[in-house]
Structures are given as C-alpha cells and as structure tokens.
Scaffold this active site. Structure first.
Site, PDB file in Angstrom:
ATOM      1  N   HIS A 120       0.838  -1.210   0.000  1.00 31.53           N
ATOM      2  CA  HIS A 120       0.000   0.000   0.000  1.00 31.53           C
ATOM      3  C   HIS A 120       0.870   1.256   0.000  1.00 31.53           C
ATOM      4  O   HIS A 120       0.678   2.173  -0.798  1.00 31.53           O
ATOM      5  CB  HIS A 120      -0.915  -0.011   1.233  1.00 31.53           C
ATOM      6  CG  HIS A 120      -1.732   1.232   1.419  1.00 31.53           C
ATOM      7  ND1 HIS A 120      -3.032   1.337   0.990  1.00 31.53           N
ATOM      8  CD2 HIS A 120      -1.422   2.431   1.977  1.00 31.53           C
ATOM      9  CE1 HIS A 120      -3.496   2.569   1.281  1.00 31.53           C
ATOM     10  NE2 HIS A 120      -2.530   3.237   1.888  1.00 31.53           N
ATOM     11  N   GLU A 121       1.863   1.277   0.901  1.00 27.93           N
ATOM     12  CA  GLU A 121       2.723   2.467   1.014  1.00 27.93           C
ATOM     13  C   GLU A 121       3.492   2.727  -0.266  1.00 27.93           C
ATOM     14  O   GLU A 121       3.626   3.874  -0.697  1.00 27.93           O
ATOM     15  CB  GLU A 121       3.704   2.308   2.189  1.00 27.93           C
ATOM     16  CG  GLU A 121       3.042   2.180   3.552  1.00 27.93           C
ATOM     17  CD  GLU A 121       1.972   3.223   3.793  1.00 27.93           C
ATOM     18  OE1 GLU A 121       0.947   2.891   4.406  1.00 27.93           O
ATOM     19  OE2 GLU A 121       2.125   4.376   3.335  1.00 27.93           O
ATOM     20  N   HIS A 124       1.705   4.710  -2.781  1.00 29.91           N
ATOM     21  CA  HIS A 124       1.849   6.156  -2.579  1.00 29.91           C
ATOM     22  C   HIS A 124       3.212   6.637  -3.048  1.00 29.91           C
ATOM     23  O   HIS A 124       3.335   7.674  -3.694  1.00 29.91           O
ATOM     24  CB  HIS A 124       1.703   6.516  -1.089  1.00 29.91           C
ATOM     25  CG  HIS A 124       0.332   6.383  -0.541  1.00 29.91           C
ATOM     26  ND1 HIS A 124      -0.791   6.860  -1.182  1.00 29.91           N
ATOM     27  CD2 HIS A 124      -0.105   5.817   0.609  1.00 29.91           C
ATOM     28  CE1 HIS A 124      -1.849   6.594  -0.449  1.00 29.91           C
ATOM     29  NE2 HIS A 124      -1.470   5.952   0.651  1.00 29.91           N
ATOM     30  N   HIS A 130      -5.360   7.552  -2.560  1.00 31.84           N
ATOM     31  CA  HIS A 130      -6.290   6.548  -2.032  1.00 31.84           C
ATOM     32  C   HIS A 130      -7.449   6.292  -2.993  1.00 31.84           C
ATOM     33  O   HIS A 130      -7.823   7.132  -3.805  1.00 31.84           O
ATOM     34  CB  HIS A 130      -6.835   7.001  -0.668  1.00 31.84           C
ATOM     35  CG  HIS A 130      -5.864   6.768   0.429  1.00 31.84           C
ATOM     36  ND1 HIS A 130      -5.770   7.575   1.550  1.00 31.84           N
ATOM     37  CD2 HIS A 130      -4.912   5.818   0.577  1.00 31.84           C
ATOM     38  CE1 HIS A 130      -4.825   7.111   2.338  1.00 31.84           C
ATOM     39  NE2 HIS A 130      -4.282   6.051   1.764  1.00 31.84           N
TER      40      HIS A 130
END
Ligand SMILES: CNC(=O)[C@@H](NC(=O)[C@H](CC(C)C)CN(O)C=O)C(C)(C)C
Ligand SMILES: [Ca+2]
Ligand SMILES: [Zn+2]
Ligand SMILES: [Zn+2]
Length: 163
Positions: A120-121, A124, A130
C-alpha cells in the site's frame, strides 16, 4: 497517510533505488528484506518499473521503522491507529516510507502483515492516491488481503495510467 500533494505526481525514471534503514525487532532482517522486496515486485510487475536495493544514503526510497516523532512533520501515534505513511515521488523525502514500529509487524496473519502494508505504502511512493473501492489495495484502511489478488483492477489501471 498520502503526502503526494507535497511531491510531484510520478517519477521521471524507470529504475528506482531503495534502502532499508532502521529495522523492526518483530521480524528477522532477512524476512523484512524479502517482504519489502516482494511488495516492490507487486508494483514492478504492474508498472514495468525496476527497483534496486542500495546501501547508499541517497536512495530514492528510504524505508524505515520508526515511532512517534521521527524527523518529519507526521509523528506516529503508538500502537494501532496509523500504521505507516509514505511521501509521493520527488527528491529528498520523496518516496520515503515509514512504518510505525509500535505496531506488531508480521509475515503472516498475526498483528499487521508487513507485505500488505508495504505494498500500500509503495503505491503512494509511486504517486498513487487513495481509492474509495474497498477491494483496492489503495483503500485507506488496513485489510489482511489474500496475497493472490493484492492489486484490484483499479490499482492496476491507476499505476498503468501513471507509468
Ligand atoms: C488499522 N489502521 C488503519 O487501517 C489505519 N490506516 C492506516 O494506517 C493507513 C495504512 C493502511 C491502509 C495499511 C494509513 N495510510 O493511508 C498510509 O498510507 C486507519 C484507518 C486507522 C487510519
Ligand atoms: Ca500507530
Ligand atoms: Zn495510504
Ligand atoms: Zn514519517
């Protein structure tokens, strides 16, 4: 958290270096290394980007386990709550990814799964924001995904639109 509003929208190169600085005591270093590399490979497969590990201090993506105030404007909050954050693409802190070491990090189902959170990180760190789709990896709340289908169709479309 996503701080891509501070950095650029995407990296302007296809080979990105990463360095793992401070480790967690929850897992052996070799296990952390392999989980981090697996999380990068999820995005490498979908984007065509290449991630290379380096020991040099000017790696594009610095990966660290830290607690509370740790040198940026986003102190962590102790156990639970926020698990990690990453800066969007750019120089300096761009791409840097921090994990809250007050969480219990695991390679399996206990505590929080490092592979899933790192994936997930790194979304980014590559410039993704998101998603409102609960099935997407880039949805803002933690879910212990079945590793087989980590990226949703939307995650794949979004990274392909960017690179
Ligand atoms: C269990 N705690 C949560 O689900 C918390 N969510 C997170 O810590 C996000 C990371 C997860 C999705 C891996 C923060 N984030 O978006 C980083 O890029 C809260 C929803 C409580 C904020
Ligand atoms: Ca926390
Ligand atoms: Zn996030
Ligand atoms: Zn931080």
């Amino acid at each position: 958290e996503e701080y891509s509003h501070i950095q650029g929208t995407r990296w302007n190169k296809n080979v990105l270096t990463f360095r793992i600085g401070r480790y967690t005591r929850d897992l052996r270093r070799s296990v952390v290394d392999s989980l981090i590399e697996s999380a990068f490979s999820v995005w490498a497969r979908a984007s065509g980007l290449t991630f290379v590990r380096t020991n040099s201090h000017n790696a594009d993506i610095m990966v660290e386990f830290v607690t509370y105030a740790h040198g940026d404007f986003y102190p962590f909050d102790g156990p639970r709550g926020t698990l990690a954050h990453a800066f969007g693409p750019g120089m300096g802190t761009g791409g840097d990814t921090h994990f809250d070491d007050d969480e219990r990090w695991s390679a399996g189902a206990a505590g929080y799964n490092l592979f899933v959170v790192a994936a997930h990180e790194f979304g980014h760190a590559l410039g993704l924001r998101h998603s409102r789709n609960p099935e997407s990896l880039m949805y803002p709340t933690y879910k212990a995904f079945r590793p087989a289908n980590l990226l949703s169709r939307e995650d794949v479309d979004n990274i392909k639109a960017l690179y």
